[in-house]
Design a protein around this motif. Structure first.
Motif: not given
Lengths: 1045, 531
Positions: A599-600, A608-609
């Motif tokens: 995730g970032s 997001r993942w």
């Protein structure tokens, strides 16, 4: 664990020996013998023979013979020779001891770091390139990036500039991204530090134990969204238990420009432009131009008939550098240590450029109990440099095009230099680049701190828990100073100081659980990791102007009304989970499988993942199928598949922003007052933005033959890149193209395919032993889909169906001759009343004339216009190869490394500017390369140069194939000759080893390219292979001494 | 067992992060203001409306590119961009791209204003009307430029939608929309503003550009009627000399090109935003961006590359502009009698500065005794005359610190003299009567300001002459020649007497190549530029 005795034991042994040696004399005996190679029975010369645990020893002579005085029958004689397995023989009652040493096969048991663990090199299932410390030592380079160049198949490292300390561009298996970061992740001792050449800056090759490059996705998938462009894993040197080793090295040398450009001198310049004005006026009867008086002999005499060679002025003939390295390492069973320090001073071949760097490094490992280990790795580096100052134009180009009529100095002018002045230099107002380099300062300072701590605990048999924390801190300062100076038309009336400060921190926290066990013939290693990363950066820039005292260069001393400041902050976070299983049966059948979930904060809220799986298998088939082939030591096939991502996409792309009011000021009222506006949509939002993804398959065969004398591997890779971030173009009518960031979409597709081959051959004949390693990489890149269609920039493009970066422009056919126009009965082209000629070919420009370049009317519509452009050059080489040769003969060692590229083009912008007789659009009477003197005339109908003019009315300088040159090259990258003092001599000097060496870098480059250097690369694929006056990579010579105590 | 406990603890440690992950990964951009927090208050819309003015002031437009291109195309100015001066350029010329971009930046911002505005925004009815008037005026003005410069670019009435391709429009629909916008602005804008707001668009400005639009469309009667409305507003008059001194005649006229008011012993002639000014682009040196250069976002014209300021032109400037010193001087009249005893049209002294001429007419100026040196002109331009109009005021007296980069002088986009001459021309062409009294009066008003005798009857030649002289170096000349060529006053051969390399395509600029590439075949090049 190594079999070495601890330092304490050896010390004790030595003491006892010394105390008792007198009483033991009666048991002494002379032992003689021959040391040979086990393979071919050739004598080994210079092999060391000594009594174990003592300093008593000798070396073999040219016949491999030795003799040694032993002290008792219980003595053990050790036979050692570099590259061979040592042997120990107890003396007993033997008087003659002949030994045959076997070539060390340790290489095969070499451990390779694969990220969150290691495997034996021979058990690898994925594609990993390894470069060892021994190889790095053969390079004369002071930076790791340059030292790696050409030494790993599939990894293309290119110089981007000859500036001291400049970083390299690194590409693993083709081009990984169109618009975003395409350089590999760099992991130092398990801590991801950054991407590309920049992350390697400041690493000293001496401190490196090994470099591994994870090339295929099955290997790199373990790094998830940071693995798409490959991963470079760097292990720094650690201490090992044993006697302390102190190494000191001093190296010095100089660099020089390998090539000079041939530029017109003042007489040639004036004659040339006299002819150019005459020709212009002949063809422009309605609008003639007057030649500036500055080119006349009378005016030139007023200024002493100067003829300035700017190129000579801005370069240094011998740019000296020096490099000092000191290290100490050692330890015992409980603790090991390694300390090192390095000081480097380098000068650039461009005047005023230099760099100095000092770095210190320490790491220690402790065994607290049998089950609990801790350790740390700390390094600190500080550097200072002066770069090429801000210039009104690139100094390399300016040196070519500035007027040779301009004197360098003018004692009456503020600053002391003469600038371009219409009275002296005519229309040519290109600056005095020497003065600007000398007067303007662009200096930098940087500090980098790297630390990591780990604690490792064995929980159960085979189960280990490791917790590690990495902390990095970087800061850098940049100072730009411009004093007030008079350079006539290029004066700087206002002094200016700018200070910029960057600060970055990164924290990486990994928790890792590893289980290793053996069940009969089944071997299993399972790993689970949770990782978090947090980085923060802050950039502040402040400037001021109008300083009253130029010697007082601090911001506060400027005019408060001129002060300005800006700031930019960035935050990035990652969180990841990963699991991996390494399994093999009987060391013949291998399976590796991994999955990572990342995730970032960089990804949009909707994405997001991401999950990144991989699997790879290998089979050592020689023992199953080819057992009868005794010469075949090992044969293995490998297959891998994996997915990775590229998160190097920039921060906060997902949101929409308004640009700040400070950038938008209008004035209203009487008296004036400022009114602030706001520009809408600074960023077009991209809420779905996510990583770029790579699906890669890899197929490889590894073979070792003839007692591992030949080691070869060949692999094929197919890298399919999807979800590439592409900016939907903002056309001019959007009204935003200047200020705004266009929206990003994950829609592009591209692939890279190719073969990599690596062959090593080792041979020894008597005292002569050598090793040759060659590698070849092919790349076939193609853009498969772009959502908004082709990207066409000034030079480089991304066109669907073609390799990325390809250069786009007109096809130049030839020089137009008189017969291409309406001619008179004598065959001469007829000039119309307005100075034009009537063409008999598709129209180019209104005033296209004989002697201009003919461009191809590709679509055959009778007009040459922008629709007639096509691909004219390729920027990705078909083939990249490297060859290293290492040899030793007695006390001498010799090595060289070749590097080559084939099938690549360079756009010679430099020559399009300085090598074109038909002038340029700005009509500044720029100076030229001497080749323009052979300009086209009806009487001199040459085929390689245009007509002469002062303005380029046919736009001959347009982006066309005329300026494309073959950029293939073969370069003698490194060559080094060393001599190691024989051990008996060095012992007398109380040192264990002394080596002196001399080397050269870039000694020879074979190329057809006419510019300074064909290696014109940038890390930006859409702005590369364009030679716009790059800082050329110098040729350098090096001398050094290494001493081990 | 102890080991089991460690294993349990470590597994727990390994996965604890999960619960706080989403917060951990959710970050706010610290550098920029999110759009979601904007477009709410009256102040937000004030800011947005002001940004609509800026593109005219951009370096892409009157900040630099438009100035350079038009001086290069002007036959009375000698520019070192030979190719541009000889009209040898194509769709890749950077200035063409710059201008196109600046115009559409203005249009985008105006479109966005109307899209984002809603009734919840707390604005008084009066302010709302005038603000709408300003934005309608600017959108009309930008489209007027789009229409005459590019003829067939796209017509957008809403903000650009990403990944959409917009086709060509027609010049008529562009002009029709511009006309509607300017008419709307006429209805909404005030005749004048309080002193703190000077510089904003007025009713008179909207009418003047509406009239100019009609003139460009050869709609003579509408043009004349609209210019008449400007004249009838009663707020504009020419900057006239108060005394019959030669310096008064020169300065009254020169004040229209100056930053500072110009004093004589009889009066001080107001410079920026004076009575003659109908609409000006407001420049200043007060606010600059971090690299010290203005023009991109900020007030102040970037003057590198022009013969503009004291600093650049005489000390070390880029001497890339000079005046046509052969034909043009003879175009200025030599009156047999002049109220101030001048032997030449006063505009001659305001337009030229010759080698040997004083740098400053004011006798108390330190520069009065300095003269223009031959070395201060670019000898390759082959002229002995520079352009005096924009030398006033000298920066040594204004703000020397910024002089090298920024010229803070407002650019007069519309002055009353232009309204008068355009009225006269429209009326003359409507009536075809050289003695139509209102036209004759307007025409002669411009002549009498400089003390020249009235003409008895209007002719084509009189207009060509008077505009040539009155608006020398003001970017009117080239487009006047085009207009007269298109409306049948000049044949192509007559145009070529001024611009030898003039081609039929040169009545407009090409649509920039970049934009044609961006539009993936949907937008076509103007057919005039295809051969």
């Amino acid at each position: 664990m190594k079999k070495c005795k601890s330092a304490g034991n050896r010390l004790l042994g030595g003491l006892i020996l010394w105390l008792t040696c007198g009483s033991l004399l009666f048991g002494q005996q002379l032992v003689t013998g021959t040391v040979t190679d086990a393979q071919d029975n050739s004598p080994l010369i210079g092999a060391s023979v000594y009594l174990k645990g003592t300093t008593i020893g000798t070396t073999t002579d040219v016949d491999g013979k030795y003799s040694i005085q032993t002290t008792s029958p219980s003595d053990v004689i050790v036979f050692q020779y570099v590259g061979y397995q040592p042997q120990e023989v107890q003396v007993g009652d033997k008087k003659v001891i002949n030994v045959a040493l076997a070539v060390e096969s340790k290489l095969l048991d070499e451990l390779v770091v694969i990220g969150y663990g290691t495997v034996k090199k021979k058990d690898l299932t994925g594609s990993v390139s390894v470069v060892s410390a021994a190889e790095l030592k053969k390079s004369n380079m002071t930076s790791l990036g340059s030292a790696l160049q050409g030494r790993a198949a599939g990894v293309i490292i290119s110089n981007t500039s000859g500036n001291p300390g400049a970083s390299v561009s690194i590409r693993v298996r083709g081009v990984g991204s169109i618009n975003r970061g395409a350089q590999p992740l760099v992991v130092i001792d398990g801590i991801p530090v950054g991407t590309g050449g920049g992350a390697l800056t400041g690493l000293n090759p001496e401190d490196i134990e090994s470099v591994q490059v994870l090339k295929d996705a099955s290997a790199a998938a373990i790094y998830g969204t940071e693995g798409a462009n490959g991963v470079i894993l760097i292990q720094t040197k650690k201490g090992s238990s044993g006697a302390p080793v102190v190494t000191f090295r001093v190296q010095s040398g100089f660099a020089q420009l390998p090539k000079r450009m041939d530029i017109l001198n003042a007489d040639e310049y004036c004659n040339y432009y006299k002819a150019a004005y005459e020709e212009y006026n002949r063809t422009h009867p309605q609008a003639p131009r007057t030649m500036p008086l500055a080119y006349t002999p009378e005016r030139r005499a007023e200024f002493g008939n100067v003829s300035t060679d700017w190129q000579d002025l801005i370069t240094v003939n011998q740019a000296w550098n020096q490099n000092y390295y000191l290290s100490a390492s050692g330890g015992n069973e409980k603790a090991t240590y390694m300390l090192s320090g390095n000081y480097l001073e380098e000068n650039g071949v461009l005047i005023t450029t230099w760099r100095r760097a000092l770095s210190l490094k320490a790491n220690t490992d402790f065994k607290i109990t049998d089950k609990f280990r801790i350790g740390e790795n700390i390094s600190f580096g500080t550097s200072q440099n002066r770069n090429q100052a801000d210039q009104q134009g690139n100094p390399w180009v300016t040196a070519a095009i500035a007027s040779p009529l301009m004197p360098v100095y003018n004692p009456d002018a503020r600053g002391g230099y003469q600038g371009p002045d219409e009275y002296i230099t005519g229309t040519n107002e290109r600056t005095n680049t020497y003065a600007e380099l000398m007067l303007n300062k662009n200096t930098g300072r940087g500090n980098s701190f790297f630390s990591s701590l780990y604690a490792e605990l064995d929980l159960l048999k085979g189960l280990t828990f490791k917790n590690s924390l990495g902390l990095m801190y970087n800061n850098s300062r940049g100072t730009t100073w411009r004093p007030v100076y008079d350079l006539a038309q290029r004066s700087n009336p206002t002094n200016f100081l700018q200070e910029s400060s960057y600060e970055g921190t990164k924290i990486v926290w990994d928790e890792q659980l590893t289980y290793t066990n053996q069940f009969g013939l089944h071997n299993l290693t399972a790993t689970a990791v949770h990782s978090m990363q947090k980085s923060h950066s802050d950039y502040i820039q402040a400037s001021n102007a109008n300083f009253q005292y130029e010697n007082l260069q601090v911001l506060g001393q400027g005019d408060p009304l001129s002060a300005a400041a800006s700031q930019f902050k960035g935050d990035v976070r990652f969180e990841s989970y990963l699991a991996r299983v390494l399994y093999d049966y009987n060391s013949r059948y291998f399976l590796t499988a991994s999955v990572r979930r990342d995730g970032s904060s960089r990804f949009g809220k909707n994405n997001r993942w991401g999950t990144f799986p991989s699997v790879s298998v290998a089979w050592k088939f020689n023992e199953d199928l080819l057992k009868s082939l005794t010469w075949l030591d090992m044969a293995k096939v490998r297959f891998g598949y994996g997915q990775t991502g590229n998160a190097d996409i920039g921060d906060y792309l997902y949101d929409a922003y308004i640009s700040g009011s400070m950038e938008h000021v209008y004035t209203l009222g009487s008296p004036e007052r400022a009114v602030f506006g706001a520009a809408p949509f600074y960023n077009i939002p991209s809420p779905n933005v996510k990583w770029e993804s790579v699906n890669m398959t890899n197929f490889g065969i590894d073979v070792n033959m003839f007692g591992n004398k030949i080691q070869a591997s060949i692999e094929y890779y197919n890298k399919l890149q999807d979800n590439l971030l592409v900016q939907l173009p903002l056309p001019l009518i959007s009204g935003m193209s200047g200020d705004a960031t266009p929206p990003w979409v994950n829609l592009g597709k591209m692939h890279n395919r190719g073969l990599e081959a690596l062959v090593t051959y080792k041979h020894s004949a008597g005292n002569f032993r050598y090793e040759i390693t060659g590698n070849i990489t092919t790349i076939s890149n193609k853009v498969d889909y772009l959502p908004a269609g082709d990207i066409i920039q000034d030079y480089n493009t991304a066109l669907v169906g073609h390799a990325i970066g390809a250069i786009y422009g007109y096809v130049a056919e030839r020089i137009l001759q008189e017969s291409d126009f309406v001619t008179d009965q004598n065959g001469h082209a007829v000039m119309n009343a307005d100075g034009t000629y009537t063409p008999l070919f598709p129209k180019q420009q209104d005033r296209t004339s004989p002697g201009d370049i003919k461009f191809k009317d590709l679509n055959k519509d009778g007009v040459v216009n922008e629709l007639d452009r096509t691909l004219i050059g390729k920027v990705i080489p078909d083939l990249v190869y490297g060859l290293t040769f290492n040899a030793t003969y007695k006390a001498f060692d010799f090595s060289f490394a070749l590097l080559g590229e084939q099938g690549v083009d360079v756009y010679n912008y430099y020559r399009s500017r300085a090598g074109l007789a038909s002038g340029d659009n700005t009509s500044k009477d720029e100076n030229k390369l001497r080749e323009v003197l052979n300009y086209w005339t009806p009487d001199n109908p040459v085929k390689n140069q245009t007509r002469i003019s002062i303005t380029d009315e046919n736009n001959n300088g347009r982006t066309s194939s005329w300026w494309i040159e073959d950029g293939s090259f073969l370069r003698l990258r490194d060559i080094q000759l060393g001599y190691t003092l024989p051990e008996n001599l060095s012992k007398k000097l109380s040192i264990s080893r002394l080596r002196v060496y001399a080397g050269a870098t870039n000694l020879l480059t074979l190329t057809k390219y006419s510019g300074y250097d064909p290696e014109v690369r940038s890390s930006d694929i859409l702005n590369t292979n364009i030679d716009g006056g790059n800082y050329p990579v110098p040729r350098s010579f090096t001398f050094g001494v290494t001493v081990d105590f | 067992m102890k080991a089991i406990k460690y294993l349990f603890i470590s597994l727990l440690l390994l996965f604890w992060g999960n619960s706080c992950s989403e917060d951990f990964l959710d970050l706010q951009n610290p550098n920029q203001l999110a759009e979601s927090s904007f477009y709410k208050t009256a102040d937000d819309f004030e800011k947005l409306a002001i940004t609509c003015y800026m593109p005219m002031a951009f370096s892409n437009m009157y900040g630099s590119s438009y100035l350079v291109l038009n001086w290069a195309m002007d036959d009375r100015v000698i520019h070192e961009q030979f190719n541009t001066q000889n009209l040898q350029f194509d769709a890749t010329l950077p200035q063409v791209r710059d201008i196109y971009y600046a115009i559409y930046t203005g249009i985008y911002r105006c479109n966005l204003f109307f899209q984002k505005y809603n009734d919840k925004v707390p604005l008084s009815e009066q302010r709302k009307n005038s603000m709408f008037g300003e934005v309608h005026f600017l959108r009309g003005l930008y489209y007027f430029y789009a229409g005459f410069l590019f003829e067939v670019p796209p017509l957008l009435k809403e903000p650009y939608v990403p990944n959409t391709y917009y086709p060509n429009s027609t010049q008529d629909s562009i002009y029709n929309f511009a006309e509607a916008e300017l008419k709307e602005a006429v209805n909404l804008l005030p005749v004048s503003w309080p002193s703190t707001e000077i510089g904003r668009a007025t009713k008179g400005a909207a009418l003047a550009f509406l009239g100019k639009l009609y003139l460009y469309r050869q709609m003579w009667s509408q043009a004349a009627a609209t210019f008449k409305q400007v004249m009838d507003l009663g707020v504009y008059e020419l900057s006239k000399p108060v005394a019959q001194d030669s310096l008064d005649y020169v300065f009254a006229y020169l004040a229209n090109f100056s930053k500072m008011d110009l004093p004589t012993k009889n009066a001080v002639y107001k410079a920026e935003n004076n009575k003659e000014s109908v609409f000006e682009i407001q420049y200043s040196t007060k606010y600059t961006d971090s690299d010290g250069r203005a023009g991109k976002y900020l007030p102040g014209r970037r003057t590198t590359g022009s013969f503009l300021t004291w600093y650049n032109s005489f000390i070390n400037g880029f001497k890339n502009i000079a005046m046509d010193d052969k034909k043009f001087p003879n175009e200025f009249e030599k009156p047999s009698s002049h109220p101030a005893g001048l032997t030449r049209d006063p505009r001659y002294y305001a337009t030229f500065i010759w080698v040997g001429d004083t740098l400053d007419f004011r006798t108390n100026s330190p520069l009065h005794n300095q003269v223009l040196q031959v070395s201060q002109l670019n000898s390759s331009l082959g002229s002995r005359a520079g352009m005096r109009k924009y030398l006033y005021p000298f920066h040594t007296e204004y703000d020397f610190a910024m002089a090298p980069y920024v010229d803070p002088t407002n650019w007069r986009l519309m002055r009353y003299a232009d309204v008068l001459l355009m009225y006269a021309e429209a009326k003359f062409r409507e009536t075809n009567d050289g003695t139509e009294p209102t036209a004759l009066a307007a025409f002669n008003e411009v002549r009498s300001r400089v003390g020249l005798a009235p003409v008895a009857a209007l002719t084509k030649q009189a207009f060509i002459h008077e505009r040539d002289i009155e608006f020398a170096c003001e970017h009117s000349r080239y487009w006047d020649l085009v207009r007269w060529y298109q409306s049948g006053w000049l044949t192509i051969d007559e145009v070529r007497q001024f611009k030898p390399y003039f081609q039929p395509r040169n009545v407009c600029l090409p649509i920039p190549l970049d934009e044609i590439n961006n539009m993936k075949g949907v937008l076509k090049q103007n057919p005039k530029w295809l051969s």
